[in-house]
Design a protein around this motif. Structure first.
Motif, PDB file in Angstrom:
ATOM      1  N   ASP A 209       0.813  -1.223   0.000  1.00 51.79           N
ATOM      2  CA  ASP A 209       0.000   0.000   0.000  1.00 51.79           C
ATOM      3  C   ASP A 209       0.845   1.270   0.000  1.00 51.79           C
ATOM      4  O   ASP A 209       0.332   2.350  -0.295  1.00 51.79           O
ATOM      5  CB  ASP A 209      -0.934   0.018   1.226  1.00 51.79           C
ATOM      6  CG  ASP A 209      -1.963  -1.106   1.181  1.00 51.79           C
ATOM      7  OD1 ASP A 209      -2.334  -1.500   0.062  1.00 51.79           O
ATOM      8  OD2 ASP A 209      -2.366  -1.587   2.255  1.00 51.79           O
ATOM      9  N   ALA A 210       2.108   1.160   0.365  1.00 52.35           N
ATOM     10  CA  ALA A 210       2.992   2.330   0.400  1.00 52.35           C
ATOM     11  C   ALA A 210       3.474   2.641  -1.010  1.00 52.35           C
ATOM     12  O   ALA A 210       4.127   1.814  -1.656  1.00 52.35           O
ATOM     13  CB  ALA A 210       4.178   2.070   1.319  1.00 52.35           C
ATOM     14  N   ARG A 211       3.150   3.839  -1.505  1.00 56.02           N
ATOM     15  CA  ARG A 211       3.470   4.207  -2.879  1.00 56.02           C
ATOM     16  C   ARG A 211       4.246   5.513  -2.919  1.00 56.02           C
ATOM     17  O   ARG A 211       3.922   6.466  -2.201  1.00 56.02           O
ATOM     18  CB  ARG A 211       2.181   4.370  -3.690  1.00 56.02           C
ATOM     19  CG  ARG A 211       1.323   3.117  -3.762  1.00 56.02           C
ATOM     20  CD  ARG A 211       1.802   2.191  -4.843  1.00 56.02           C
ATOM     21  NE  ARG A 211       1.130   0.891  -4.793  1.00 56.02           N
ATOM     22  CZ  ARG A 211       1.186  -0.010  -5.753  1.00 56.02           C
ATOM     23  NH1 ARG A 211       1.902   0.258  -6.848  1.00 56.02           N
ATOM     24  NH2 ARG A 211       0.584  -1.169  -5.642  1.00 56.02           N
ATOM     25  N   LEU A 212       5.251   5.543  -3.755  1.00 57.90           N
ATOM     26  CA  LEU A 212       6.021   6.756  -4.004  1.00 57.90           C
ATOM     27  C   LEU A 212       5.876   7.091  -5.482  1.00 57.90           C
ATOM     28  O   LEU A 212       6.318   6.324  -6.339  1.00 57.90           O
ATOM     29  CB  LEU A 212       7.495   6.550  -3.640  1.00 57.90           C
ATOM     30  CG  LEU A 212       8.432   7.722  -3.932  1.00 57.90           C
ATOM     31  CD1 LEU A 212       8.052   8.934  -3.088  1.00 57.90           C
ATOM     32  CD2 LEU A 212       9.886   7.332  -3.676  1.00 57.90           C
ATOM     33  N   ASN A 213       5.227   8.213  -5.765  1.00 59.41           N
ATOM     34  CA  ASN A 213       4.935   8.605  -7.155  1.00 59.41           C
ATOM     35  C   ASN A 213       4.184   7.507  -7.907  1.00 59.41           C
ATOM     36  O   ASN A 213       4.417   7.260  -9.091  1.00 59.41           O
ATOM     37  CB  ASN A 213       6.227   8.960  -7.897  1.00 59.41           C
ATOM     38  CG  ASN A 213       6.966  10.120  -7.255  1.00 59.41           C
ATOM     39  OD1 ASN A 213       6.342  11.052  -6.743  1.00 59.41           O
ATOM     40  ND2 ASN A 213       8.287  10.062  -7.272  1.00 59.41           N
ATOM     41  N   GLY A 214       3.292   6.826  -7.183  1.00 59.24           N
ATOM     42  CA  GLY A 214       2.475   5.783  -7.788  1.00 59.24           C
ATOM     43  C   GLY A 214       3.113   4.420  -7.851  1.00 59.24           C
ATOM     44  O   GLY A 214       2.460   3.434  -8.202  1.00 59.24           O
ATOM     45  N   ASP A 215       4.397   4.311  -7.507  1.00 62.85           N
ATOM     46  CA  ASP A 215       5.110   3.036  -7.587  1.00 62.85           C
ATOM     47  C   ASP A 215       5.272   2.407  -6.205  1.00 62.85           C
ATOM     48  O   ASP A 215       5.486   3.105  -5.212  1.00 62.85           O
ATOM     49  CB  ASP A 215       6.492   3.238  -8.213  1.00 62.85           C
ATOM     50  CG  ASP A 215       6.408   3.734  -9.646  1.00 62.85           C
ATOM     51  OD1 ASP A 215       5.480   3.319 -10.363  1.00 62.85           O
ATOM     52  OD2 ASP A 215       7.276   4.544 -10.036  1.00 62.85           O
ATOM     53  N   GLN A 216       5.181   1.089  -6.161  1.00 59.03           N
ATOM     54  CA  GLN A 216       5.376   0.359  -4.911  1.00 59.03           C
ATOM     55  C   GLN A 216       6.835   0.437  -4.479  1.00 59.03           C
ATOM     56  O   GLN A 216       7.748   0.389  -5.305  1.00 59.03           O
ATOM     57  CB  GLN A 216       4.959  -1.095  -5.092  1.00 59.03           C
ATOM     58  CG  GLN A 216       5.061  -1.935  -3.825  1.00 59.03           C
ATOM     59  CD  GLN A 216       4.519  -3.337  -4.046  1.00 59.03           C
ATOM     60  OE1 GLN A 216       3.641  -3.558  -4.874  1.00 59.03           O
ATOM     61  NE2 GLN A 216       5.059  -4.290  -3.303  1.00 59.03           N
ATOM     62  N   MET A 217       7.051   0.553  -3.163  1.00 61.50           N
ATOM     63  CA  MET A 217       8.419   0.604  -2.618  1.00 61.50           C
ATOM     64  C   MET A 217       8.816  -0.766  -2.084  1.00 61.50           C
ATOM     65  O   MET A 217       8.129  -1.325  -1.226  1.00 61.50           O
ATOM     66  CB  MET A 217       8.503   1.659  -1.513  1.00 61.50           C
ATOM     67  CG  MET A 217       8.332   3.074  -1.997  1.00 61.50           C
ATOM     68  SD  MET A 217       8.626   4.306  -0.696  1.00 61.50           S
ATOM     69  CE  MET A 217       7.192   4.020   0.364  1.00 61.50           C
ATOM     70  N   ASP A 218       9.925  -1.285  -2.593  1.00 64.79           N
ATOM     71  CA  ASP A 218      10.392  -2.618  -2.201  1.00 64.79           C
ATOM     72  C   ASP A 218      11.622  -2.557  -1.302  1.00 64.79           C
ATOM     73  O   ASP A 218      12.367  -3.540  -1.200  1.00 64.79           O
ATOM     74  CB  ASP A 218      10.722  -3.445  -3.449  1.00 64.79           C
ATOM     75  CG  ASP A 218       9.488  -3.749  -4.285  1.00 64.79           C
ATOM     76  OD1 ASP A 218       8.410  -3.943  -3.684  1.00 64.79           O
ATOM     77  OD2 ASP A 218       9.592  -3.767  -5.520  1.00 64.79           O
ATOM     78  N   MET A 219      11.862  -1.450  -0.644  1.00 67.52           N
ATOM     79  CA  MET A 219      13.058  -1.312   0.203  1.00 67.52           C
ATOM     80  C   MET A 219      13.097  -2.376   1.290  1.00 67.52           C
ATOM     81  O   MET A 219      12.094  -2.622   1.961  1.00 67.52           O
ATOM     82  CB  MET A 219      13.086   0.076   0.853  1.00 67.52           C
ATOM     83  CG  MET A 219      13.397   1.205  -0.087  1.00 67.52           C
ATOM     84  SD  MET A 219      13.645   2.785   0.785  1.00 67.52           S
ATOM     85  CE  MET A 219      12.008   3.045   1.468  1.00 67.52           C
ATOM     86  N   ASN A 220      14.260  -2.993   1.451  1.00 69.16           N
ATOM     87  CA  ASN A 220      14.435  -3.970   2.512  1.00 69.16           C
ATOM     88  C   ASN A 220      15.577  -3.550   3.430  1.00 69.16           C
ATOM     89  O   ASN A 220      16.409  -2.714   3.085  1.00 69.16           O
ATOM     90  CB  ASN A 220      14.701  -5.365   1.939  1.00 69.16           C
ATOM     91  CG  ASN A 220      16.019  -5.443   1.192  1.00 69.16           C
ATOM     92  OD1 ASN A 220      16.445  -4.480   0.559  1.00 69.16           O
ATOM     93  ND2 ASN A 220      16.667  -6.596   1.267  1.00 69.16           N
ATOM     94  N   ALA A 221      15.599  -4.137   4.610  1.00 70.44           N
ATOM     95  CA  ALA A 221      16.591  -3.779   5.621  1.00 70.44           C
ATOM     96  C   ALA A 221      17.845  -4.639   5.480  1.00 70.44           C
ATOM     97  O   ALA A 221      17.756  -5.859   5.290  1.00 70.44           O
ATOM     98  CB  ALA A 221      16.012  -3.951   7.021  1.00 70.44           C
ATOM     99  N   ILE A 222      18.994  -3.993   5.575  1.00 71.49           N
ATOM    100  CA  ILE A 222      20.287  -4.673   5.595  1.00 71.49           C
ATOM    101  C   ILE A 222      21.050  -4.148   6.810  1.00 71.49           C
ATOM    102  O   ILE A 222      21.194  -2.936   6.970  1.00 71.49           O
ATOM    103  CB  ILE A 222      21.087  -4.410   4.311  1.00 71.49           C
ATOM    104  CG1 ILE A 222      20.286  -4.856   3.077  1.00 71.49           C
ATOM    105  CG2 ILE A 222      22.434  -5.119   4.367  1.00 71.49           C
ATOM    106  CD1 ILE A 222      20.910  -4.446   1.767  1.00 71.49           C
ATOM    107  N   LYS A 223      21.522  -5.053   7.662  1.00 67.01           N
ATOM    108  CA  LYS A 223      22.182  -4.646   8.896  1.00 67.01           C
ATOM    109  C   LYS A 223      23.572  -5.272   8.964  1.00 67.01           C
ATOM    110  O   LYS A 223      23.713  -6.490   8.809  1.00 67.01           O
ATOM    111  CB  LYS A 223      21.352  -5.062  10.120  1.00 67.01           C
ATOM    112  CG  LYS A 223      19.918  -4.542  10.066  1.00 67.01           C
ATOM    113  CD  LYS A 223      19.051  -5.115  11.172  1.00 67.01           C
ATOM    114  CE  LYS A 223      17.599  -4.717  10.987  1.00 67.01           C
ATOM    115  NZ  LYS A 223      16.722  -5.292  12.046  1.00 67.01           N
ATOM    116  N   ILE A 224      24.569  -4.442   9.197  1.00 70.04           N
ATOM    117  CA  ILE A 224      25.959  -4.885   9.264  1.00 70.04           C
ATOM    118  C   ILE A 224      26.571  -4.365  10.561  1.00 70.04           C
ATOM    119  O   ILE A 224      26.458  -3.169  10.863  1.00 70.04           O
ATOM    120  CB  ILE A 224      26.776  -4.364   8.074  1.00 70.04           C
ATOM    121  CG1 ILE A 224      26.143  -4.808   6.755  1.00 70.04           C
ATOM    122  CG2 ILE A 224      28.224  -4.833   8.151  1.00 70.04           C
ATOM    123  CD1 ILE A 224      26.753  -4.158   5.537  1.00 70.04           C
ATOM    124  N   GLY A 225      27.196  -5.240  11.332  1.00 68.62           N
ATOM    125  CA  GLY A 225      27.766  -4.760  12.587  1.00 68.62           C
ATOM    126  C   GLY A 225      28.493  -5.824  13.374  1.00 68.62           C
ATOM    127  O   GLY A 225      29.099  -6.737  12.803  1.00 68.62           O
TER     128      GLY A 225
END
Length: 231
Positions: A209-225
């Motif tokens: 449901d989250a849209r940026l300029n009409g496009d779906q956002m597929d951002m995923n989390a990457i954690k390094i530490g």
């Protein structure tokens, strides 16, 4: 305050490690298990970012929990680990999360003409880590090499979006567009207490449901530490 918390985090981890190792040296158990508390600190990245979405500042993650160790071979250096933990994460970036006049969530890019001191979203999760564990430990040796590969399932307890800048101070909580569940692959490798840690999420931070300029956002989390395993 952030740096004080980090300093206390490292001091507490080191103290507990030294104290518990001294106790362990007094008893040798041929049926030993590596039941462990863990504590970690990570630098959080966003993968698969939409065009023009960028990160800034230092995005931190803090992770705490306990893992039950279940050896599966005679030498007890191969095991399955199952645990329960807590994770707090922040992501500093230029994606403004706001509400319109009727309460719908909106997403816009803060361009170079925008002046702001803070723009981030954060989350708090209860997590279930599952690990396949290989190590060089013995019943009498508590300093050993390890490689732990696994899977982590997290349930998002709360999430917050904060902004401070030209638009004033904005704060939104429990935004419905965040995925309630986060899951991904993990890898820990190192010697004794100090271990490099990597987490790669297999699903997006936001729902469809989250849209940026009409496009779906597929951002995923990457954690390094770093991950600290404490007996």
């Amino acid at each position: 305050m952030k740096y004080l918390f980090i300093a206390l985090f490292f001091l507490t981890s080191s103290f507990i490690c030294c104290f518990t190792q001294e106790l362990n040296e007094q008893v040798i158990d041929s049926l030993y298990k590596e039941d462990q508390f863990y504590a970690g600190i990570t630098y959080n990245l966003l993968g698969k970012r939409p065009t023009d979405v960028s990160q800034s500042g230092f995005s931190l993650g803090f992770h705490l929990g306990f893992i039950k160790d279940m050896p599966i071979n005679k030498n007890r250096n191969i095991a399955i680990g199952v645990g329960l933990g807590y994770s707090a994460n922040s992501y500093n970036q230029n994606l403004l999360i706001n509400k319109d006049a009727i309460g719908n969530t909106t997403y816009t890019i803060l361009d170079n003409s925008s002046t702001y001191a803070k723009n981030k979203f954060s989350s708090h999760l209860i997590e279930l880590p599952i690990e396949f564990r290989w190590r060089t430990s013995t019943a009498a040796d508590y300093n050993f090499w390890r490689i732990y590969a696994g899977f982590k399932l997290g349930y998002v307890l709360a999430h917050t979006a904060k902004y401070r800048g030209d638009l004033g101070k904005l704060r939104h909580t429990n935004i419905k567009d965040f995925n309630d569940f986060q899951y991904g692959l993990t890898l820990s490798a190192g010697y004794n207490t100090w271990n490099l840690f990597l987490y790669y999420a297999l699903n997006p931070v936001f729902s469809g449901d989250a849209r940026l300029n009409g496009d779906q956002m597929d951002m995923n989390a990457i954690k390094i530490g770093l991950m600290f395993y404490i007996l």
